[in-house]
Structures are given as structure tokens and as C-alpha cells.
Design an enzyme around this catalytic site. Sequence first.
Site, PDB file in Angstrom:
ATOM      1  N   GLU A  44       0.831  -1.204   0.000  1.00  0.00           N
ATOM      2  CA  GLU A  44       0.000   0.000   0.000  1.00  0.00           C
ATOM      3  C   GLU A  44       0.873   1.265   0.000  1.00  0.00           C
ATOM      4  O   GLU A  44       1.878   1.336   0.699  1.00  0.00           O
ATOM      5  CB  GLU A  44      -0.894  -0.024   1.242  1.00  0.00           C
ATOM      6  CG  GLU A  44      -1.820   1.162   1.401  1.00  0.00           C
ATOM      7  CD  GLU A  44      -2.643   1.089   2.672  1.00  0.00           C
ATOM      8  OE1 GLU A  44      -3.682   1.760   2.740  1.00  0.00           O
ATOM      9  OE2 GLU A  44      -2.252   0.362   3.616  1.00  0.00           O
ATOM     10  N   LYS A 115      -9.661   3.168  -2.311  1.00  0.00           N
ATOM     11  CA  LYS A 115      -9.952   2.553  -1.019  1.00  0.00           C
ATOM     12  C   LYS A 115     -11.257   3.106  -0.440  1.00  0.00           C
ATOM     13  O   LYS A 115     -11.428   4.319  -0.316  1.00  0.00           O
ATOM     14  CB  LYS A 115      -8.792   2.814  -0.058  1.00  0.00           C
ATOM     15  CG  LYS A 115      -8.872   2.061   1.261  1.00  0.00           C
ATOM     16  CD  LYS A 115      -7.603   2.294   2.071  1.00  0.00           C
ATOM     17  CE  LYS A 115      -7.578   1.510   3.369  1.00  0.00           C
ATOM     18  NZ  LYS A 115      -6.316   1.756   4.132  1.00  0.00           N
ATOM     19  N   CYS A 149      -5.540  -2.989   2.731  1.00  0.00           N
ATOM     20  CA  CYS A 149      -5.207  -2.971   4.162  1.00  0.00           C
ATOM     21  C   CYS A 149      -6.415  -3.214   5.079  1.00  0.00           C
ATOM     22  O   CYS A 149      -6.853  -4.346   5.223  1.00  0.00           O
ATOM     23  CB  CYS A 149      -4.497  -1.659   4.504  1.00  0.00           C
ATOM     24  SG  CYS A 149      -3.546  -1.746   6.057  1.00  0.00           S
TER      25      CYS A 149
END
Length: 263
Positions: A44, A115, A149
Site C-alpha cells: 500500500e 480505497k 489494508c
Amino acid sequence: MVEVKIACVQMDICHCEKDRNVEKALSMVEYALSMGAEIIVLPEVFSTGFCYEQMETSAETHDGNTISRLCDLSKANDCVIVASIIEKQLSMAKNSYYNLGFCIEGGEVVGTYRKTHLFKREGQFFQEGNSIHPIRLNKRDLTIGLEICYEVRFPEVSRKLVLEGADLLVTIAEFPKPRKHIWRTLATARAIENQIPHIACNCTGEGPNSSFFGGSLIVDALGEVCREAGEEECVLIHTFDLDEVKIVRSAIPVFTDRKTDMY
């Protein structure tokens, strides 16, 4: 038999040092290519870390220098690269920032994902993405389900990606200490419950507010850990036979047995 060789690049991301991180990433990708990898996964926001104090300079547009350099490497080697950066969307009033995941194939960006589940402080700096869909490759008969994540904690994300056709689940992360047992458990669970290979690529090293344990994993559709990293920088490589997914799902028909009228 449909085989694909995957590489997970576990790197120490130097906070706010974009040039240094990009050069390191390119070098590690080239090593993975020398080992025969076809799909290479980076952690990430690999190019900067969460460089909140320098957002304007750390962020790039989707066609900026970092992605362009990865595209050049991908084109030269006809490979797939999966990663995320801090994206800057330009507007007349105020710039917006996203944690932009992307997939490059053969020198072209074939799909992006912003995200959607922001963790704690991220919400002060990033906008949320508003859609979750897998990324279909153009040259290979393969679809990648990308999550970022914190999203590994939400089984709904990976299930939606798989129901929409993902053949591989990829999680890119900056998952910090001391949560290694949580990371390992969740990464394995996402593979088991979806009966799908899972590449869970974490970073390692020290940041200004967190330290990282590494612990990247490559897990098969049965939930067996095929490759696992310690805390050192490394490149994990594994070859999957994607036909094994059909065998696993035939033996235990989870998707057939779902009670969609009840949940």
C-alpha cells in the site's frame, strides 16, 4: 492446468522519500521478473507511505510519473503490476486525495480501485472510494480482486469481489505492529471462506508513527500458507494452478450452499 507465477514485494517504505522508494520498488520488481514472475504485487502507498505532512508533493495524478514508470517496466516485460499510491484529483476549488489502487498490464492501467474503508486518521486526509469491483485483465484470462489494508477486516469486500468473478484476491497493506496474529488470521480466513488464492502483501520497517512486522503471505484456495515472510525486505514467489479453485469448490461447495434468501 492454468498456472500463474505471483510475486509479493515486501519492502521498507521510507517515509515521504518518493524517489528512493520508487527506485527500490523498480529494482525489486526487476528481481521478481528475473525469477519468472508474471504478476507482481507492491505494498500500500509504496512510493511515499502515509506522507500526510507533504500531501501536495507526495500525491500524483493517475497518469503521473510513478505509474508511468511502472507502466514502462510492465510494457518492457509484458507483466502485471498491482500497487497503490496517494492520488491527487485536481479541481478548481480544492484538491481531493485518494488511496488509489491500480493494476497495470502490458504497460497499460487496466483498472483502478479507490480505497473505500478508511482507517482512523486516513479519513482526515483521504476521500472514500464509492465502488468495489474486481479488475479484469485484457491479455490474460484472469480477474483480480483488489482490496487495501483495513479492508481485509471486512469479509463483505472480498466476498463481493469473488462473487463478481475474481480469480485471485490481492490485499496490499501497511499493517502495523503488534497486530501480526490478526493480519495472518484474516489473510488466511479470506482465502478459506472464498476458496481463492490470496496474496497479502505488507510492508516492513519503521514509520514516524508505526513500525511494521512484514509477514506477507501467499495463501492457496484451501487456506494453506504457501509462502510467508518475516520482518526483512524480500520477494515472495509462488506458482498457482488456478484450476485448483474448481477442485476445492467441487469438494466443499460453499458457494452453492449459500442461503442467499436468508442473508
